[in-house]
Design a protein around this motif. Structure first.
Motif, PDB file in Angstrom:
ATOM      1  N   UNK A   1       0.829  -1.202   0.000  1.00 35.15           N
ATOM      2  CA  UNK A   1       0.000   0.000   0.000  1.00 35.15           C
ATOM      3  C   UNK A   1       0.864   1.251   0.000  1.00 35.15           C
ATOM      4  N   UNK A   2       0.559   2.179  -0.874  1.00 31.58           N
ATOM      5  CA  UNK A   2       1.157   3.499  -0.805  1.00 31.58           C
ATOM      6  C   UNK A   2       0.428   4.298   0.259  1.00 31.58           C
ATOM      7  N   UNK A   3       1.117   4.612   1.343  1.00 33.01           N
ATOM      8  CA  UNK A   3       0.468   5.317   2.455  1.00 33.01           C
ATOM      9  C   UNK A   3       0.403   6.812   2.173  1.00 33.01           C
ATOM     10  N   UNK A   4      -0.778   7.382   2.348  1.00 32.46           N
ATOM     11  CA  UNK A   4      -0.975   8.822   2.288  1.00 32.46           C
ATOM     12  C   UNK A   4      -2.226   9.140   3.090  1.00 32.46           C
ATOM     13  N   UNK A   5      -2.277  10.331   3.641  1.00 28.98           N
ATOM     14  CA  UNK A   5      -3.333  10.681   4.585  1.00 28.98           C
ATOM     15  C   UNK A   5      -4.716  10.741   3.953  1.00 28.98           C
ATOM     16  N   UNK A   6      -4.785  11.083   2.676  1.00 27.99           N
ATOM     17  CA  UNK A   6      -6.100  11.227   2.060  1.00 27.99           C
ATOM     18  C   UNK A   6      -6.677   9.901   1.575  1.00 27.99           C
ATOM     19  N   UNK A   7      -5.999   8.793   1.855  1.00 24.76           N
ATOM     20  CA  UNK A   7      -6.485   7.488   1.396  1.00 24.76           C
ATOM     21  C   UNK A   7      -6.609   6.473   2.533  1.00 24.76           C
ATOM     22  N   UNK A   8      -6.582   6.940   3.762  1.00 21.39           N
ATOM     23  CA  UNK A   8      -6.588   6.019   4.907  1.00 21.39           C
ATOM     24  C   UNK A   8      -7.811   5.112   4.893  1.00 21.39           C
ATOM     25  N   UNK A   9      -8.997   5.696   4.777  1.00 24.57           N
ATOM     26  CA  UNK A   9     -10.226   4.912   4.855  1.00 24.57           C
ATOM     27  C   UNK A   9     -10.308   3.887   3.728  1.00 24.57           C
ATOM     28  N   UNK A  10      -9.987   4.307   2.512  1.00 23.74           N
ATOM     29  CA  UNK A  10     -10.061   3.386   1.375  1.00 23.74           C
ATOM     30  C   UNK A  10      -9.013   2.280   1.486  1.00 23.74           C
ATOM     31  N   UNK A  11      -7.819   2.617   1.939  1.00 25.92           N
ATOM     32  CA  UNK A  11      -6.790   1.590   2.118  1.00 25.92           C
ATOM     33  C   UNK A  11      -7.173   0.607   3.216  1.00 25.92           C
ATOM     34  N   UNK A  12      -7.753   1.123   4.284  1.00 24.98           N
ATOM     35  CA  UNK A  12      -8.197   0.258   5.370  1.00 24.98           C
ATOM     36  C   UNK A  12      -9.268  -0.716   4.882  1.00 24.98           C
ATOM     37  N   UNK A  13     -10.188  -0.214   4.082  1.00 23.70           N
ATOM     38  CA  UNK A  13     -11.254  -1.063   3.541  1.00 23.70           C
ATOM     39  C   UNK A  13     -10.682  -2.172   2.677  1.00 23.70           C
ATOM     40  N   UNK A  14      -9.683  -1.845   1.869  1.00 29.15           N
ATOM     41  CA  UNK A  14      -9.030  -2.849   1.021  1.00 29.15           C
ATOM     42  C   UNK A  14      -8.453  -3.974   1.872  1.00 29.15           C
ATOM     43  N   UNK A  15      -7.771  -3.608   2.936  1.00 34.33           N
ATOM     44  CA  UNK A  15      -7.133  -4.615   3.788  1.00 34.33           C
ATOM     45  C   UNK A  15      -8.174  -5.448   4.533  1.00 34.33           C
TER      46      UNK A  15
END
Length: 256
Positions: free
Chosen positions: A74-88
């Motif tokens: 995952x490319x970590x960035x603050x504006x994608x926290x929720x979407x990245x969390x959902x993916x995981x």
């Protein structure tokens, strides 16, 4: 068995390696691999560094075994926290790497990121971004390539030296240690003695701050790089009192 925990195949925009090529090379070397395709949501170039996760599992699930694990980077960035969390949370990954690739919507690879800026300014921003993300990305398993910026920085000496950035690096390492996360020993650059000299104090400091586990990953995008410099990675881990692990179903297992 040794496990190369950072591999990119065709699902990553920057890799042309097929899963069969990866497996063949791993078999030749007698190592296992974890596929960790790039997922950089909101990447500045449309449709780059994202992939269809359903297709990924549909195509690769049949290969899943003690020789091949399925992960994601995952490319970590603050504006994608929720979407990245959902993916995981919605997918059965074995392993999740969290990496810093993009800052201020500019890929660190891009020369524009360094234009008219000092190394101190750029590297402090890099670590600030890493600190900020690690505080909120508690759903990753390991921090990928802490020295990623040194691959591409447009400075005469791009190495990260602990004594120059100790305050920031300590914050990164403390968060990882407190959350019992791993740190990656990325093997791409460690054959260079200067790089090795710069990185070892960081890994030693990780142990001093309570960190205990590390992953080893080649970041291979082509078969010949799988397992590259793993003898050096194993020596680093031993020298720094870190235990090398791989992840299966998000659970760390020691590499013996």
């Amino acid at each position: 068995m040794i496990v190369d925990t950072h591999i990119h195949t065709l699902f990553s925009s920057d890799s042309k390696m097929t899963i069969n090529q990866a497996l063949q090379k791993a078999n030749e070397l007698g190592v296992a691999i974890t596929v960790t395709e790039h997922m950089d949501l909101a990447y500045p170039e449309p449709d780059a560094f994202v992939f269809d996760i359903t297709d990924y599992f549909n195509e690769y699930e049949k290969y899943r075994s003690e020789n091949l694990y399925l992960g994601i980077e995952l490319g970590m960035r603050q504006d994608c926290i929720a979407d990245n969390s959902t993916i995981v949370m919605n997918n059965q990954f074995d392993y999740v790497i969290g990496s810093i690739h993009v800052i201020d919507n500019i890929d660190i690879y891009n020369e524009d990121f360094y234009h008219m800026r000092s190394k101190q300014e750029v590297y402090h921003q890099y670590f600030d971004s890493m600190i900020s993300c690690l505080k909120t990305y508690d759903f990753i398993d390991s921090l990928g390539h802490i020295d990623y910026i040194a691959r591409y920085a447009r400075f005469e000496n791009p190495e990260i030296y602990y004594n120059e950035y100790s305050e920031k690096i300590d914050k990164v390492l403390k968060i990882l240690a407190q959350n019992q996360k791993a740190i990656e020993i990325n093997t791409r650059r460690i054959a260079d003695p200067a790089t090795l000299e710069a990185l070892i104090p960081i890994y030693k400091r990780f142990y001093a701050l309570g960190g205990r586990i590390a992953t080893a990953g080649s970041d291979a995008h082509k078969p010949e790089d799988i397992g590259k410099n793993f003898n050096i990675a194993m020596n680093i881990a031993e020298m720094c009192n870190l235990k090398l692990v791989y992840f299966e179903n998000r659970v760390p297992h020691f590499i013996k």
